[in-house]
Design an enzyme around this catalytic site. Structure first.
Site, PDB file in Angstrom:
ATOM      1  N   GLU A 106     -89.767  53.488 -12.168  1.00 58.81           N
ATOM      2  CA  GLU A 106     -89.703  52.917 -13.505  1.00 58.81           C
ATOM      3  C   GLU A 106     -91.069  52.905 -14.172  1.00 58.81           C
ATOM      4  O   GLU A 106     -92.094  52.740 -13.514  1.00 58.81           O
ATOM      5  CB  GLU A 106     -89.217  51.472 -13.439  1.00 58.81           C
ATOM      6  CG  GLU A 106     -87.948  51.312 -12.656  1.00 58.81           C
ATOM      7  CD  GLU A 106     -87.291  49.962 -12.881  1.00 58.81           C
ATOM      8  OE1 GLU A 106     -86.193  49.772 -12.368  1.00 58.81           O
ATOM      9  OE2 GLU A 106     -87.867  49.108 -13.560  1.00 58.81           O
ATOM     10  N   CYS A 165     -97.145  51.370 -18.746  1.00 59.34           N
ATOM     11  CA  CYS A 165     -97.287  50.707 -17.447  1.00 59.34           C
ATOM     12  C   CYS A 165     -96.601  51.610 -16.428  1.00 59.34           C
ATOM     13  O   CYS A 165     -95.405  51.866 -16.524  1.00 59.34           O
ATOM     14  CB  CYS A 165     -96.606  49.333 -17.511  1.00 59.34           C
ATOM     15  SG  CYS A 165     -96.537  48.483 -15.929  1.00 59.34           S
ATOM     16  N   HIS A 180    -102.793  34.028  -8.665  1.00 64.53           N
ATOM     17  CA  HIS A 180    -101.572  33.217  -8.591  1.00 64.53           C
ATOM     18  C   HIS A 180    -101.687  31.884  -7.862  1.00 64.53           C
ATOM     19  O   HIS A 180    -100.717  31.116  -7.834  1.00 64.53           O
ATOM     20  CB  HIS A 180    -100.407  34.005  -7.979  1.00 64.53           C
ATOM     21  CG  HIS A 180    -100.104  35.308  -8.656  1.00 64.53           C
ATOM     22  ND1 HIS A 180    -100.251  35.496 -10.005  1.00 64.53           N
ATOM     23  CD2 HIS A 180     -99.674  36.495  -8.169  1.00 64.53           C
ATOM     24  CE1 HIS A 180     -99.918  36.742 -10.323  1.00 64.53           C
ATOM     25  NE2 HIS A 180     -99.572  37.370  -9.227  1.00 64.53           N
ATOM     26  N   ASN A 221     -91.209  35.554 -14.459  1.00 60.45           N
ATOM     27  CA  ASN A 221     -89.881  36.056 -14.796  1.00 60.45           C
ATOM     28  C   ASN A 221     -89.003  35.871 -13.572  1.00 60.45           C
ATOM     29  O   ASN A 221     -89.265  36.471 -12.542  1.00 60.45           O
ATOM     30  CB  ASN A 221     -89.950  37.537 -15.161  1.00 60.45           C
ATOM     31  CG  ASN A 221     -90.898  37.763 -16.317  1.00 60.45           C
ATOM     32  OD1 ASN A 221     -90.682  37.268 -17.406  1.00 60.45           O
ATOM     33  ND2 ASN A 221     -91.972  38.477 -16.063  1.00 60.45           N
TER      34      ASN A 221
HETATM   35  N1  SAH Z   1     -99.226  45.287  -6.877  1.00 59.42           N
HETATM   36  C1  SAH Z   1    -100.036  45.042  -8.021  1.00 59.42           C
HETATM   37  C2  SAH Z   1     -99.440  45.518  -9.328  1.00 59.42           C
HETATM   38  C3  SAH Z   1     -97.994  45.274  -9.610  1.00 59.42           C
HETATM   39  S1  SAH Z   1     -97.442  43.703 -10.133  1.00 59.42           S
HETATM   40  C4  SAH Z   1    -100.412  43.577  -8.097  1.00 59.42           C
HETATM   41  O1  SAH Z   1     -99.954  42.810  -7.268  1.00 59.42           O
HETATM   42  O2  SAH Z   1    -101.207  43.217  -8.959  1.00 59.42           O
HETATM   43  C5  SAH Z   1     -98.126  43.327 -11.709  1.00 59.42           C
HETATM   44  C6  SAH Z   1     -98.283  41.823 -11.913  1.00 59.42           C
HETATM   45  O3  SAH Z   1     -97.020  41.172 -12.093  1.00 59.42           O
HETATM   46  C7  SAH Z   1     -98.939  41.131 -10.740  1.00 59.42           C
HETATM   47  O4  SAH Z   1     -99.844  40.184 -11.181  1.00 59.42           O
HETATM   48  C8  SAH Z   1     -97.748  40.471 -10.082  1.00 59.42           C
HETATM   49  O5  SAH Z   1     -98.128  39.434  -9.216  1.00 59.42           O
HETATM   50  C9  SAH Z   1     -96.984  40.015 -11.272  1.00 59.42           C
HETATM   51  N2  SAH Z   1     -95.593  39.657 -10.991  1.00 59.42           N
HETATM   52  C10 SAH Z   1     -94.801  40.116  -9.998  1.00 59.42           C
HETATM   53  N3  SAH Z   1     -93.587  39.562 -10.065  1.00 59.42           N
HETATM   54  C11 SAH Z   1     -93.601  38.744 -11.136  1.00 59.42           C
HETATM   55  C12 SAH Z   1     -92.622  37.919 -11.725  1.00 59.42           C
HETATM   56  N4  SAH Z   1     -91.390  37.815 -11.235  1.00 59.42           N
HETATM   57  N5  SAH Z   1     -92.989  37.238 -12.831  1.00 59.42           N
HETATM   58  C13 SAH Z   1     -94.234  37.350 -13.352  1.00 59.42           C
HETATM   59  N6  SAH Z   1     -95.174  38.115 -12.830  1.00 59.42           N
HETATM   60  C14 SAH Z   1     -94.879  38.807 -11.727  1.00 59.42           C
END
Ligand code: SAH
Length: 349
Positions: A90, A103, A214, A288
């Protein structure tokens, strides 16, 4: 290596070995990386015999578009692409006032196991090749007819877990003979693979590193992100400072807010404490919800309070623009289980 993952120098060697004239590599490179040709047939100024040979021996990486969904809210588009081996990935296209942003995914699946993220549910299937990362941008450029000026590696996958291919991808994407995207307009997001982040700093690129933090301490971070068992918050922050010191680039911290878990005033205070004095920017992402996971989104009042508390401590903070939950394109919602969507679109579901 596949032909679209080769640098122009490598391609030159290849063409020389084929007995082709010097200019051939540049011609071919331009067809692939500037004119975004989808087949050798389109490369009309190349000899037919060469085109036939390449088509037989060195297929181009051209993913097929499975489906495109456009958000009714802001025109953001989510694309699903099928790769040559059948895997589906995706990508998301967003229009901003400063240009179009894509993205991209860096892996099929992911093995990092973050508890709130959908992309990791089926584990890692495989790394994407450099050409497969590029081809997401190329296919979207062809589809929209508009230039992509910003690229964020924030889709499915952990980019630093696919380090060599990521670097090659960045080199090709920013090559002046190719799409020539500015390094400054590229962001790589990582869950915090510390040694790889330090290695990336040593490359001295002008790209932005975004770190998915986080949580302000190890105990909480370990509950949410298995990677926190390998690297402490302290080690991560030190690597971040090293990145800034080495590249001159400010770090972005991503902080996804989960209701009652990491969005409390105590967390905000602790976060401000560990980031104080760092040249950084915090991006708050109200989580989300993913249906397989139990975490809920922070209340708007708590998000605003969290932001205010960081601001009061002099920390640069923004709240991520609300993206497209109507098409499941938002962070952490990219997943490989696309059949359901296609089924639903086709009215079969
Ligand atoms: N693996 C990389 C990039 C992909 S995720 C990373 O961890 O940074 C991109 C961002 O979305 C990251 O900050 C991730 O922690 C966040 N993310 C993942 N699931 C999410 C969710 N359900 N809601 C909000 N942010 C989320």
């Amino acid at each position: 290596m596949d032909i679209m993952s080769m640098t122009i120098e490598e391609l030159s060697e290849q063409m020389a070995a084929e007995g082709q004239p010097k200019f051939r590599a540049k011609q071919l490179y331009e067809w692939m990386h500037v004119r975004l040709a989808e087949s050798y047939d389109a490369m009309t100024d190349l000899p037919k015999t060469l085109r036939e040979k390449l088509a037989a021996e060195r297929p181009l990486t051209v993913p097929s578009k499975v489906v495109m969904m456009e958000s009714g809210e802001d025109g953001t588009r989510k694309y699903l692409f099928r790769l040559a081996d059948g895997n589906v990935i995706e990508s998301v296209w967003m229009r901003y006032h400063h240009g179009n942003s894509v993205c991209i995914s860096s892996q099929v699946g992911c093995r990092m196991g973050c508890k709130f993220c959908a992309s990791t549910i089926g584990g890692l299937v495989r790394n994407l090749e450099p050409s497969e990362m590029l081809s997401q941008i190329y296919a979207i450029t062809r589809d929209t007819g508009e230039r992509v000026s910003n690229v964020v590696v924030m889709g499915t996958g952990e980019p630093l877990d696919n380090y060599d291919n990521l670097l090659r991808f960045i080199r090709l994407l920013t090559d002046e003979n190719g799409l020539n995207v500015s390094q400054r307009n590229i962001t790589v997001s990582t869950c915090g693979l510390v040694p790889k982040l330090r290695a990336l700093a040593d490359e001295k690129l002008a790209i932005t590193a975004a770190i998915s933090l986080h949580a302000p301490n190890d105990a909480l971070r370990r509950e949410l992100m298995p990677v926190a068992n390998s690297f402490s918050v302290k080690e991560l922050l030190e690597a971040a400072e090293y990145y800034t010191r080495t590249t001159g680039r400010r770090i972005t911290y991503e902080y996804s807010l989960i209701d009652g878990v990491n969005d409390t005033p105590a967390c905000a205070r602790e976060l401000a404490g560990i980031l104080r004095g760092q040249n950084c920017h915090v991006n708050l992402i109200p989580i989300n919800p993913v249906k397989e996971r139990r975490y809920g989104r922070s209340l708007v009042t708590n998000v605003l309070q969290f932001q205010k508390m960081l601001e009061n401590e002099g920390i640069n903070v923004t709240i991520r623009r609300e993206l497209d939950s109507d098409i499941d394109a938002a962070c952490g919602q990219l997943r490989r289980h696309y059949e359901a969507q296609i089924g639903a679109e086709g009215g079969e579901g």
